[in-house]
Design a protein around this motif. Structure first.
Motif, PDB file in Angstrom:
ATOM      1  N   UNK A 203     -19.217  -1.772 -13.050  1.00 46.34           N
ATOM      2  CA  UNK A 203     -19.831  -0.561 -12.525  1.00 46.34           C
ATOM      3  C   UNK A 203     -19.378  -0.414 -11.077  1.00 46.34           C
ATOM      4  N   UNK A 204     -18.133   0.026 -10.891  1.00 45.51           N
ATOM      5  CA  UNK A 204     -17.534  -0.002  -9.565  1.00 45.51           C
ATOM      6  C   UNK A 204     -17.335   1.380  -8.956  1.00 45.51           C
ATOM      7  N   UNK A 205     -17.304   1.410  -7.635  1.00 50.88           N
ATOM      8  CA  UNK A 205     -16.979   2.627  -6.893  1.00 50.88           C
ATOM      9  C   UNK A 205     -15.476   2.659  -6.659  1.00 50.88           C
ATOM     10  N   UNK A 206     -14.822   3.803  -6.926  1.00 49.11           N
ATOM     11  CA  UNK A 206     -13.372   3.914  -6.853  1.00 49.11           C
ATOM     12  C   UNK A 206     -12.938   4.492  -5.514  1.00 49.11           C
ATOM     13  N   UNK A 207     -11.903   3.892  -4.918  1.00 51.71           N
ATOM     14  CA  UNK A 207     -11.340   4.380  -3.659  1.00 51.71           C
ATOM     15  C   UNK A 207     -10.550   5.679  -3.905  1.00 51.71           C
ATOM     16  N   UNK A 208     -10.395   6.562  -2.872  1.00 44.76           N
ATOM     17  CA  UNK A 208      -9.641   7.803  -3.022  1.00 44.76           C
ATOM     18  C   UNK A 208      -8.149   7.538  -3.231  1.00 44.76           C
ATOM     19  N   UNK A 209      -7.426   8.588  -3.678  1.00 45.42           N
ATOM     20  CA  UNK A 209      -6.019   8.462  -4.057  1.00 45.42           C
ATOM     21  C   UNK A 209      -5.131   7.973  -2.920  1.00 45.42           C
ATOM     22  N   UNK A 210      -5.284   8.524  -1.705  1.00 46.72           N
ATOM     23  CA  UNK A 210      -4.405   8.121  -0.598  1.00 46.72           C
ATOM     24  C   UNK A 210      -4.597   6.651  -0.255  1.00 46.72           C
ATOM     25  N   UNK A 211      -5.803   6.163  -0.397  1.00 42.74           N
ATOM     26  CA  UNK A 211      -6.090   4.755  -0.146  1.00 42.74           C
ATOM     27  C   UNK A 211      -5.452   3.885  -1.233  1.00 42.74           C
ATOM     28  N   UNK A 212      -5.464   4.367  -2.472  1.00 44.10           N
ATOM     29  CA  UNK A 212      -4.909   3.589  -3.571  1.00 44.10           C
ATOM     30  C   UNK A 212      -3.396   3.432  -3.433  1.00 44.10           C
ATOM     31  N   UNK A 213      -2.709   4.429  -2.886  1.00 40.93           N
ATOM     32  CA  UNK A 213      -1.255   4.321  -2.682  1.00 40.93           C
ATOM     33  C   UNK A 213      -0.925   3.197  -1.706  1.00 40.93           C
ATOM     34  N   UNK A 214      -1.713   3.068  -0.642  1.00 44.73           N
ATOM     35  CA  UNK A 214      -1.502   1.983   0.318  1.00 44.73           C
ATOM     36  C   UNK A 214      -1.822   0.631  -0.322  1.00 44.73           C
ATOM     37  N   UNK A 215      -2.854   0.627  -1.160  1.00 45.64           N
ATOM     38  CA  UNK A 215      -3.226  -0.609  -1.860  1.00 45.64           C
ATOM     39  C   UNK A 215      -2.072  -1.077  -2.743  1.00 45.64           C
ATOM     40  N   UNK A 216      -1.430  -0.160  -3.444  1.00 47.26           N
ATOM     41  CA  UNK A 216      -0.326  -0.515  -4.340  1.00 47.26           C
ATOM     42  C   UNK A 216       0.831  -1.146  -3.577  1.00 47.26           C
ATOM     43  N   UNK A 217       1.186  -0.561  -2.436  1.00 47.48           N
ATOM     44  CA  UNK A 217       2.297  -1.100  -1.642  1.00 47.48           C
ATOM     45  C   UNK A 217       1.970  -2.495  -1.125  1.00 47.48           C
ATOM     46  N   UNK A 218       0.751  -2.665  -0.639  1.00 43.98           N
ATOM     47  CA  UNK A 218       0.340  -3.979  -0.120  1.00 43.98           C
ATOM     48  C   UNK A 218       0.265  -5.009  -1.239  1.00 43.98           C
ATOM     49  N   UNK A 219      -0.164  -4.574  -2.415  1.00 45.86           N
ATOM     50  CA  UNK A 219      -0.267  -5.496  -3.539  1.00 45.86           C
ATOM     51  C   UNK A 219       1.106  -5.997  -3.972  1.00 45.86           C
ATOM     52  N   UNK A 220       2.096  -5.116  -4.020  1.00 42.97           N
ATOM     53  CA  UNK A 220       3.439  -5.532  -4.405  1.00 42.97           C
ATOM     54  C   UNK A 220       3.979  -6.597  -3.455  1.00 42.97           C
ATOM     55  N   UNK A 221       3.750  -6.427  -2.163  1.00 44.25           N
ATOM     56  CA  UNK A 221       4.179  -7.418  -1.180  1.00 44.25           C
ATOM     57  C   UNK A 221       3.462  -8.744  -1.400  1.00 44.25           C
ATOM     58  N   UNK A 222       2.163  -8.658  -1.653  1.00 43.06           N
ATOM     59  CA  UNK A 222       1.377  -9.871  -1.867  1.00 43.06           C
ATOM     60  C   UNK A 222       1.841 -10.626  -3.109  1.00 43.06           C
ATOM     61  N   UNK A 223       2.131  -9.907  -4.164  1.00 39.21           N
ATOM     62  CA  UNK A 223       2.597 -10.553  -5.392  1.00 39.21           C
ATOM     63  C   UNK A 223       3.934 -11.258  -5.172  1.00 39.21           C
ATOM     64  N   UNK A 224       4.832 -10.626  -4.440  1.00 41.40           N
ATOM     65  CA  UNK A 224       6.124 -11.262  -4.142  1.00 41.40           C
ATOM     66  C   UNK A 224       5.936 -12.553  -3.355  1.00 41.40           C
ATOM     67  N   UNK A 225       5.001 -12.536  -2.408  1.00 42.85           N
ATOM     68  CA  UNK A 225       4.766 -13.709  -1.567  1.00 42.85           C
ATOM     69  C   UNK A 225       4.092 -14.841  -2.332  1.00 42.85           C
ATOM     70  N   UNK A 226       3.451 -14.526  -3.447  1.00 36.92           N
ATOM     71  CA  UNK A 226       2.705 -15.540  -4.205  1.00 36.92           C
ATOM     72  C   UNK A 226       3.249 -15.685  -5.617  1.00 36.92           C
ATOM     73  N   UNK A 227       4.537 -15.440  -5.789  1.00 38.66           N
ATOM     74  CA  UNK A 227       5.121 -15.411  -7.115  1.00 38.66           C
ATOM     75  C   UNK A 227       5.022 -16.763  -7.823  1.00 38.66           C
ATOM     76  N   UNK A 228       4.995 -17.865  -7.072  1.00 43.31           N
ATOM     77  CA  UNK A 228       4.935 -19.195  -7.684  1.00 43.31           C
ATOM     78  C   UNK A 228       3.530 -19.752  -7.764  1.00 43.31           C
ATOM     79  N   UNK A 229       2.575 -19.141  -7.097  1.00 43.66           N
ATOM     80  CA  UNK A 229       1.219 -19.686  -7.083  1.00 43.66           C
ATOM     81  C   UNK A 229       0.401 -19.118  -8.226  1.00 43.66           C
TER      82      UNK A 229
END
Length: 333
Positions: A203-229
């Motif tokens: 039962x979650x509150x959803x962030x607005x679209x412009x915020x989600x675009x920034x989240x996606x970019x940051x998430x991709x970077x984070x996944x690359x940095x933690x690819x082995x963990x």
């Protein structure tokens, strides 16, 4: 068992068959449970149990039916996923569907009944660990017991994959036993917790679209940095200070797939890079395990589907070619 453990270790492991239901109940380590047989016929039971210092994962099978009362390891919630059931299931005084997860709160009577041959995958998870995940991933303080027990609506095909995932994880842990590497234990721990939280109501509150675009970019970077963990969805939410639903929508909108699938495919690519540039010690198994693939058969199938060749073929080609012959076709001299 303790929550927030940084290094996971085997505490105990067993896989036994029984013709005495009392002995089977007594052998359930760290549980205080009691069985009574229901239905006619010779009793047969089998209990597979892996105990880590962070959680328990197991599988129990009975024939004919059973009445089960007692409590789980202290401070642990129980989550059970039916693999099969020939009769009816009942938990805590209510009928339960064979294609729905079963939850029992910490410290409360299991009060489970099965009227026929039954096969369950069972996880026992520290309450503090679940509460931390609910806060990090969903912004919810504590466990809403009523929602969890009454409003969980995962059924049918939606439950099949989580059940198979836990079955495979248990199989891997049983195969490796006390020889399991820390990478295997980390990945197994992540899979169990991710799988359990997936089937809990949200039962979650959803962030607005412009915020989600920034989240996606940051998430991709984070996944690359933690690819082995053995990074989990909870870890990603915690590091990025976002909720699970926001993360899911951001990833779906930016990359056309959910976070877990994106990470999975990024890890497949990472394995391919290692196999394409091997050292003398490189092997398909070592690289698969390095990047969190516990089920090697499934990994090989996914790899082949993704890249059109088996991982062993990638490695063989790399070892049989020079650094200047890796392209499919060279240009004119």
């Amino acid at each position: 068992m303790r929550a927030n453990v940084n290094r996971f270790e085997f505490v105990a492991i067993q896989d036994n068959c029984y013709d005495d239901f009392d002995l089977m109940a007594q052998d359930a380590r760290e549980w205080d449970i009691h069985y009574q047989q229901t239905g006619a016929g010779t009793f047969f039971g089998r209990m597979t149990q892996v105990i880590l210092n962070s959680l328990q994962l197991g599988r129990v099978r009975w024939s004919p039916g059973i009445l089960d009362n007692g409590t789980a390891p202290p401070g642990n919630w129980v989550v059970a996923l039916p693999v099969s059931a020939e009769g009816t299931l009942h938990v805590r005084g209510r009928p339960a569907s064979v294609d729905q997860p079963l939850f029992v709160p910490a410290g409360e009577d299991i009060a489970f009944a099965a009227t026929g041959r039954t096969d369950l995958i069972v996880a026992a998870i520290d309450t503090a660990e679940i509460e931390r995940w609910m806060q990090v991933r969903r912004g919810i303080d504590g466990i809403n017991r009523r929602d969890l027990l009454e409003r969980c609506e995962v059924t049918g095909p939606d439950l099949a994959q989580p059940t198979l995932r836990l079955q495979h994880t248990l199989s891997v842990l049983m195969t490796h036993g006390h020889d399991a590497s820390q990478d295997i234990l980390n990945t197994a721990h992540s899979v169990v917790l991710d799988t359990v939280l997936e089937i809990m109501p949200s039962f979650e509150v959803i962030e607005p679209l412009h915020r989600r675009a920034k989240v996606a970019a940051a998430m991709r970077t984070l996944l690359k940095e933690n690819i082995e963990s053995a990074i989990t969805i909870a870890d990603i939410c915690e590091k990025m200070a976002v909720r699970e639903r926001t993360l899911y929508l951001a990833c779906q909108e930016a990359f056309g797939k959910p976070p877990k699938r994106l990470l999975y495919e990024m890890r497949l690519n990472a394995v391919r890079r290692q196999l394409s540039q091997p050292s003398d010690l490189t092997s398909v198994t070592s690289e698969a395990l390095r990047f969190g693939f516990l089920h090697l058969g499934r990994f090989a199938a996914e790899y082949c589907n993704q890249f059109g060749e088996r991982p062993s073929e990638t490695l063989a080609r790399a070892r049989g070619s020079s650094p200047h012959s890796k392209r499919l076709m060279s240009g004119p001299d």
